[in-house]
Design an enzyme around this catalytic site. Structure first.
Site, PDB file in Angstrom:
ATOM      1  N   HIS A 458       0.879  -1.182   0.000  1.00 51.94           N
ATOM      2  CA  HIS A 458       0.000   0.000   0.000  1.00 51.94           C
ATOM      3  C   HIS A 458       0.911   1.225   0.000  1.00 51.94           C
ATOM      4  CE1 HIS A 458      -4.228  -1.505   0.987  1.00 51.94           C
ATOM      5  NE2 HIS A 458      -3.545  -2.481   0.449  1.00 51.94           N
ATOM      6  N   GLU A 477      -2.061  -1.225  -3.625  1.00 47.70           N
ATOM      7  CA  GLU A 477      -3.082  -0.182  -3.539  1.00 47.70           C
ATOM      8  C   GLU A 477      -2.787   0.807  -4.670  1.00 47.70           C
ATOM      9  OE1 GLU A 477      -4.969   2.186   0.227  1.00 47.70           O
ATOM     10  OE2 GLU A 477      -2.890   2.599  -0.258  1.00 47.70           O
ATOM     11  N   GLU A 483     -10.955   2.590   2.028  1.00 51.62           N
ATOM     12  CA  GLU A 483     -10.722   3.266   3.308  1.00 51.62           C
ATOM     13  C   GLU A 483     -11.208   4.711   3.295  1.00 51.62           C
ATOM     14  OE1 GLU A 483      -6.547   2.539   3.629  1.00 51.62           O
ATOM     15  OE2 GLU A 483      -5.976   4.205   2.350  1.00 51.62           O
TER      16      GLU A 483
HETATM   17  C1  NOJ Z   1      -2.941   2.656   4.830  1.00 51.86           C
HETATM   18  C2  NOJ Z   1      -3.423   1.414   4.171  1.00 51.86           C
HETATM   19  O1  NOJ Z   1      -3.986   1.687   2.909  1.00 51.86           O
HETATM   20  C3  NOJ Z   1      -4.419   0.761   5.086  1.00 51.86           C
HETATM   21  O2  NOJ Z   1      -4.983  -0.361   4.448  1.00 51.86           O
HETATM   22  C4  NOJ Z   1      -3.744   0.392   6.369  1.00 51.86           C
HETATM   23  O3  NOJ Z   1      -4.707  -0.113   7.256  1.00 51.86           O
HETATM   24  C5  NOJ Z   1      -3.065   1.600   7.008  1.00 51.86           C
HETATM   25  N1  NOJ Z   1      -2.274   2.308   6.061  1.00 51.86           N
HETATM   26  C6  NOJ Z   1      -2.168   1.181   8.165  1.00 51.86           C
HETATM   27  O4  NOJ Z   1      -1.091   0.437   7.691  1.00 51.86           O
HETATM   28 CA    CA Z   2      -3.567   3.821   1.656  1.00 53.44          CA
END
Ligand code: NOJ
Ligand code: CA
Length: 675
Positions: A458, A477, A483
């Site tokens: 990510h 990602e 999110e």
């Molecule tokens: C951003 C990521 O996209 C997410 O999936 C993750 O939970 C948080 N960072 C913490 O690592």
């Molecule tokens: Ca992210």
């Protein structure tokens, strides 16, 4: 007399000093695309591309600015040209298609400076019927040994006006921006993939392939339709430092007649990458997973230990039971390791081996093994790769011992906030898509491969098809994921997910983390989606690691729609986009790799959309039970998002399916082949 002399002088002056001569040309195997190479009066090298005789990319120059040597830009002469044709099919260990055909005509242009430095380079073009790739090859030579690139000056001159979908480059939130939809002339500085549709309907995407030991490319507008590369910055000064011989990543132009064929052209990026370098990769296992994750984004759980700690032994055991009961292969556990108290700060505190006291990692992993569920590991680094690389091997060793099959990595920090150790041992602040990170990601992927672990970064570097060479680099990602729908405003508007299909998804799989059946974000805020749309995303947004991201209780409360998430595969034999328009809608059918079943997913934007699709992709003469999950007649993401109809029909390949997508809606269909 004087007048005619003057006229003559005017005529001479009117001839552009740098009129270009065509020095070579080539066409794609089916004659769809044609390429012309030019050298102008200043010795500047250009290329131009036309599609079925119509100019698409006008004369566009190439070259480099160097930090410690004269620019590599002018005074070139042609030293030779080599042609080659290639046509082979290869099999993907996993993917959207099992078999990919790699069919191109190649033209390699030898160039040498006419002045005293006499530096040489080769430009290699590969012409496909749905796009071109080209790269610079810099051979080893006395006057070009160590190369410090301040800028790559590759141009893309889009001839026609039209529309563009692009997200801004070099902004603090890295890859995670909503797409701008502007005239092509309104593109500012954009990330790739960047997608355009010209007035005559030609679809163009600019991207790159095989980004290895180089800095990621963005593009900026120089003047009306003329785009030029801008490489990602480096704290080291030059954006790229390499010793010859080396080749740049491929610069890629996908050029097609419509949006569905643009999507299908994404295999061109894979074709421009090297074949699998890892040998047997049967251990790379596409799978669906659940996780200790959404609760942290809702703010009902925390990554760090304390009263709301998510990753406790007890909760992890329950998640494993839930995964086993419903057939999920993995459970992602975030926040099990020490160091999350102030993780937005420096990332210095992370341990990649020590669990919080309320998390018994060995016990949890053993429980998973008994239940046939693998843990999905997590390495959040906060962009501190110096600290991470110190513990990388130990962290991966631990996961290997525990039978972890995949690790999600994370690089949360602002753009330019990557902490990397320079050659002098001091920390330097680097960029997520710079040369330092191109190296770092491959280091992680290779170390993981040694331990039979797959990687899902990510806040990654962009995908440029390296999954072909390293099939354990399964997904990433690299854009706004689900999110954002947990957090505040703006959430991902329906159009965003459609935009992803025609931009971000051209580069490769995305760990979007769909399936929020509660349709609720933090503080009980509404997610801009209907229920059926959450299911459609499983087919539309491809990822070989695909999350069912909601809380278990929300799946228990939505058993019937949840069934589709349980049924849908993650590895495909074949993929067809049945209907699509950039930014408006996408209807995709995919065939399961491990059965005779087909799946269909559709998502639209804020408007109602209707289609009548032919089911000709189904096997002829066979009957299928179509399990349809569609928006109800009153569904609307703003007023009635939960209105869903789940119904079965028997269909054959001769039938058609009428699909209505509500505003912000979608559809999902499972076609079960009947005996
Ligand atoms: C951003 C990521 O996209 C997410 O999936 C993750 O939970 C948080 N960072 C913490 O690592
Ligand atoms: Ca992210």
């Amino acid at each position: 007399m004087v007048r005619s002399l003057l006229a003559l002088l005017m005529l001479v002056l009117a001839v552009p000093a740098a009129a270009a001569d065509k020095v070579a040309s080539a066409t794609s195997p089916g004659g769809v695309l044609a390429l012309d190479i030019t050298i102008n009066g200043e010795g500047r090298v250009g290329y131009a591309v036309s599609r079925l005789g119509q100019p698409v990319i006008g004369e566009s120059h190439v070259g480099f600015l160097l930090a410690d040597a004269p620019q590599l830009l002018r005074n070139f002469q042609l030293t030779g040209q080599i042609r080659r044709s290639f046509d082979q099919s290869w099999e993907q260990p996993w993917g959207e298609w099992r078999t990919v055909r790699d069919r191109y005509n190649e033209l390699a242009i030898g160039l040498e400076e006419k002045d005293k430095l006499k530096r040489r380079m080769t430009l290699v073009f590969r012409l496909y019927d749905n796009g071109i790739g080209f790269r610079y090859e810099l051979p080893q030579q006395p006057n070009l040994n160590q190369v410090s690139i301040t800028e790559e000056l590759t141009q893309f001159r889009v001839v026609e006006p039209g529309e563009a979908w692009w997200s801004p480059a070099f902004e603090s939130n890295r890859e995670e921006y909503l797409y701008n939809r502007t005239p092509i002339s309104g593109i500012a500085t954009a990330q790739t993939p960047l997608t355009m549709r010209t007035a005559s309907g030609v679809h163009i995407a600019i991207h790159e392939a095989a980004l290895v030991d180089y800095s990621g490319m963005n593009v900026r507008q120089v003047e009306n339709g003329l785009l030029e590369a801008v490489l990602t910055y480096s704290a080291a000064g030059p954006k790229v430092a390499r010793a010859t011989p080396f080749a740049t990543p491929w610069r890629v132009l996908l050029i097609t007649a419509d949006a569905p064929s643009l999507y299908a052209a994404n295999t061109l990026i894979l074709n421009l990458n090297q074949p699998n370098a890892l040998g047997d990769v049967s251990w790379v296992k596409p799978m669906k997973y659940v996780g200790i994750w959404w609760g942290m984004h809702l703010d009902t759980q925390t990554w760090h230990a304390g009263p709301k700690h998510g990753a406790t032994t007890a909760y992890a055991m329950r998640m494993i039971d839930f995964a086993a009961k419903h057939g999920f292969g993995g459970v992602l556990i975030e926040g099990w390791n020490k160091g999350w108290e102030d993780w937005f700060a420096t990332g210095d505190d992370f341990s990649f081996t020590e669990p919080y006291p309320d998390f018994d990692i060995a016990r949890v992993a053993a429980h998973g093994r008994r239940k046939g569920v693998s843990l999905i590991g997590h390495h959040e680094t906060s962009g501190n790769i110096a600290h991470y690389e110190d513990q990388l091997e130990a962290g991966l060793d631990l996961y290997q011992q525990l039978g972890v099959q995949a690790v999600k990595t994370g690089y949360v920090s602002d753009a330019g906030g990557i902490q990397a150790r320079g050659p002098d041992g001091r920390i330097r602040f680097e960029w997520h898509e710079g040369q330092v990170m191109a190296r770092h990601h491959l280091k992680v992927v290779r170390e993981a491969a040694r331990r039979r672990i797959s990687i899902n970064p990510h806040e990654p570097i962009k995908d440029t098809g390296l999954r072909r060479t390293y099939p354990n680099w399964v997904t990433r990602e690299g854009q706004r994921g689900m999110e954002y729908n947990a957090w505040g405003e703006p959430k991902n508007p329906p159009e965003h997910e459609v935009n992803l299909v025609f931009t971000r998804m051209l580069s490769g799989p995305m760990d979007y983390t769909p399936g929020i059946l509660s349709l609720r974000g933090r503080g009980d805020t509404a997610i801009p989606s209907t229920l059926a749309r959450q299911l459609g995303l499983y087919v539309v947004i491809y990822s070989p690691l695909q999350m069912a991201a909601d809380l278990p209780e929300n799946y228990e409360a939505n058993r019937r729609p949840f069934q589709f998430i349980k049924d849908v595969p993650v590895d495909w034999e074949d993929t067809r986009m049945l209907a699509g328009e950039v930014g408006d809608f996408a209807v995709i059918a995919r065939k399961d790799r491990n059965s005779a079943d087909w799946y269909l997913g559709a998502v639209g934007d804020e408007q109602e959309r209707r289609f009548d699709v032919a089911l000709g992709f189904l096997a002829p003469g066979r009957r299928y039970r179509a399990e349809i999950y569609r928006d109800g007649d009153r569904a609307d993401y703003r007023t009635n998002p939960r209105d869903i109809v789940i119904e079965n029909r028997t269909v054959t390949s001769g039938d058609r399916l009428a699909i209505r997508i509500a505003p912000g809606g979608g559809t999902a269909v499972r076609f079960v082949a009947l005996k």
